[in-house]
Design an enzyme around this catalytic site. Structure first.
Site, PDB file in Angstrom:
ATOM      1  N   HIS A  69      38.965  77.118  36.474  1.00 20.63           N
ATOM      2  CA  HIS A  69      38.227  76.548  35.349  1.00 20.63           C
ATOM      3  C   HIS A  69      39.081  76.527  34.079  1.00 20.63           C
ATOM      4  CE1 HIS A  69      34.467  76.731  37.655  1.00 20.63           C
ATOM      5  NE2 HIS A  69      33.895  76.059  36.668  1.00 20.63           N
TER       6      HIS A  69
ATOM      7  N   HIS B 202      38.938  83.176  46.317  1.00 21.19           N
ATOM      8  CA  HIS B 202      40.348  82.947  46.016  1.00 21.19           C
ATOM      9  C   HIS B 202      40.743  83.927  44.922  1.00 21.19           C
ATOM     10  CE1 HIS B 202      38.932  80.445  42.573  1.00 21.19           C
ATOM     11  NE2 HIS B 202      38.122  79.883  43.445  1.00 21.19           N
TER      12      HIS B 202
END
Length: 594
Positions: free
Chosen positions: A482, A475
């Site tokens: 995160h 992606h």
């Protein structure tokens, strides 16, 4: 500290109603009329639900009064509202929360313009699609991705042209989550992040140079940055760049600022947050944070054939190697592997357990017992403790539930707005430019960096040495999942606990034996500062592994912060307690009350 305070009002209550007490008439006979009435009404509701599923097979039914207007049977409940009133209040609370979202501005979503500027898409994410020998994406395949994103229908995503056969294929990661809705907080499309640095900019060059140095220093202990030649070389090279935006001291990158960020507390003390070292009491269990880490010196995707295969989305044949003994985090390789396999809210759930559990004289039992935020309504109560609201179960749930909302917000940015290429792809452009295979508008700051010579001397290419065999996930880079989750969860924790509380008995790994912890001696470390540091550790751990850029981390943390604030605003209107709001310090150093 500057104060930029915002007081967020809760939704207004409905009109006061008379308290009803029905407990005195509580039916105990299962054959009583009240029970029969209850079963009759319940059966009617079930029949209505079944009938609603067969609406296309039956003639239209005559209009019926709304279920919420059906008087409830006598029951045992006590409270200020009866069933009908409670249902109406619930609808009012939800409607008010939804209505307030109409006043959240719909932001513009500008990108950096690279996709329109370069017809060969050299500045954009294309991993997993087919590429030519230079690693440039097949134009028709890239258009199939754009068509799916513009159309939004599931079949269009299944029609994206992929770069590898199904048996060897890594698949694109969840672009459709960027189109999902949520029933709490601000809609994912009403958040925004600035455009990413452009492909040819000095800022982008500064970020890729930092990525190279992060890779080169992966095995250098953080505690040795002040004296290690590679860390000092990184400081000098980054200081010489024309537009490097990491924190500096006296205009220079120093060992204390190297690979860090600037939210309050992040530049204080050790590189790693206490919440990644302290053990976490987990009910009857006790989690000591020694980890399984990668073997030193082993990096991936440094040969051009491996790099190109990975860009086409082929599952790599190389495998990971691990140290024989688990240890505490001491260097970038450890941090990179930690964020390779973590449950996405894991670090913040551990932090919650450490914060929430009182200290104990019994070994392997206690946490630090941080005080709750001053806004907790039970701080001064003489008769009650928080639990389902303003207590442990509430805390544990909200820390985790904000994570998926943060992911939906950043997945919209990744796929539907920015589509920024990964650092590994940019390094491939550098390699082909320097070797003369292609010519790209790469800023001289990147091409003249001492890091390139260091990488070439070790590997014979100018590719970015990656910690993982597969390189980045499938992606786009900007923003970072995160980092967004880090910003969201840490914001929740700062809202729940006293961020000014000084952490008692801080620790560091023993340099002679990193399987053990020893006392930290230095300036005081606060809950707020170490939570901010935790967010940066996780965000920048992905950068150290090679899969993200600096701005992926910094901007995404701030987006996550906004997601958390929106969630807290909605939840505030649901409490019965007299609640004046949580006050905490944002990443930019300003204070906010929600």
């Amino acid at each position: 500290m500057s104060a930029n305070r915002e007081i967020v009002p809760a939704p207004k209550n409905v009109a006061p109603v008379e308290t009803t007490r029905q407990g005195d008439a509580c039916p105990r006979d299962p054959n009583s009329a009240s029970r029969r009435e209850f079963l009759t009404i319940a059966g009617g509701l079930a029949s209505a639900a079944i009938a609603s599923n067969a609406v296309h097979a039956m003639p239209p039914a005559p209009p019926a009064p709304p279920i919420g207007d059906v008087p409830p049977p006598p029951g045992c409940e006590l409270g200020p509202l009866n069933g009908v009133q409670r249902m109406r209040k619930s609808i009012s609370v939800r409607s008010t929360a939804a209505g307030l979202q109409k006043f959240v501005p719909i932001p513009p979503h500008p990108c950096n313009g690279d996709e329109a500027l370069y017809p060969n898409r050299i500045g954009n994410y294309s991993k997993g699609l087919p590429h030519d020998a230079l690693g440039e994406v097949n134009p028709a395949a890239y258009d199939s991705l754009l068509d799916a994103l513009a159309d939004g229908s599931p079949p269009m995503f299944e029609a994206i042209t992929m770069g590898s056969p199904p048996a060897l294929r890594r698949r694109l990661v969840n672009p459709q989550s960027g189109l999902a809705f949520d029933l709490e907080g601000t809609d994912s499309h009403q958040f925004a992040i600035p455009p990413a640095p452009t492909f040819s900019s000095a800022e982008e060059a500064g970020e890729i140079v930092e990525n190279y140095w992060m890779a080169l220093t992966r095995d250098v202990p953080f505690a040795d940055y002040a004296t290690h030649p590679l860390a000092l070389a990184a400081c000098a090279d980054l200081s010489a760049l024309s537009d490097f935006r990491g924190p500096k001291q006296g205009g220079l990158v120093t060992p204390q600022t190297l690979f860090r960020d600037s939210p309050p507390g992040v530049l204080d003390g050790p590189y790693i947050s206490q919440f990644l070292w302290l053990p976490a009491p987990f009910g009857a269990n006790f989690i000591e944070q020694r980890m399984r880490t990668h073997l030193a010196g082993v990096n991936f995707m440094t040969s051009y054939a491996d790099w190109l295969s990975v860009q086409n989305g082929i599952v790599p044949s190389a495998s990971e190697s691990f140290e024989a003994v688990r240890r505490h985090i001491i260097n970038g390789r450890d941090m990179g592997q930690w964020v390779h396999v973590d449950v996405l809210f894991q670090a913040y759930f551990h932090a919650l357990l450490i914060l929430l559990t009182p200290p104990s004289a019994t070994p392997n039992a206690g946490g630090i017992g941080a005080p709750p935020n001053a806004g907790n309504p039970y701080n001064l109560s003489a008769t009650q403790d928080g639990f389902g609201t303003f207590g442990g179960p509430h805390y544990a749930t909200v820390v985790c539930e904000v994570a998926t909302r943060a992911l939906k917000a950043i997945w919209f940015q990744k796929w539907f707005v920015h589509r920024r290429l990964r650092p590994e792809a940019f390094a491939g452009r550098i390699h082909n430019h320097v070797t003369g295979a292609a010519s790209y508008p790469i800023h001289a700051d990147a091409l003249n960096s001492a890091a390139l010579g260091q990488v070439f001397s070790q590997y014979g290419t100018y590719l970015l040495p990656m910690e993982f065999p597969e390189g980045s996930p499938l992606h786009p880079a900007y923003g970072a999942g995160h980092a967004t989750v880090a910003g969201a969860c840490v914001t929740i924790l700062k809202a729940l606990f006293d961020e000014n509380y000084v952490i008692p008995n801080p620790v560091v790994p023993n340099p002679a034996d990193p399987t053990q912890l020893i006392p930290y001696v230095g300036s005081p470390l606060t809950v707020g500062g170490e939570l901010n540091k935790l967010a940066v550790n996780v965000a920048f751990g992905r950068n150290i592994a090679g899969v993200h850029w600096r701005t992926d981390g910094t901007e995404s943390m701030r987006l996550g912060e906004q997601v958390a604030i929106a969630l807290l605003k909605d939840q505030r209107g649901c409490f019965n307690e007299t609640f004046s709001g949580f006050t905490f310090t944002k990443f930019d150093g300003t204070q906010l009350t929600v």
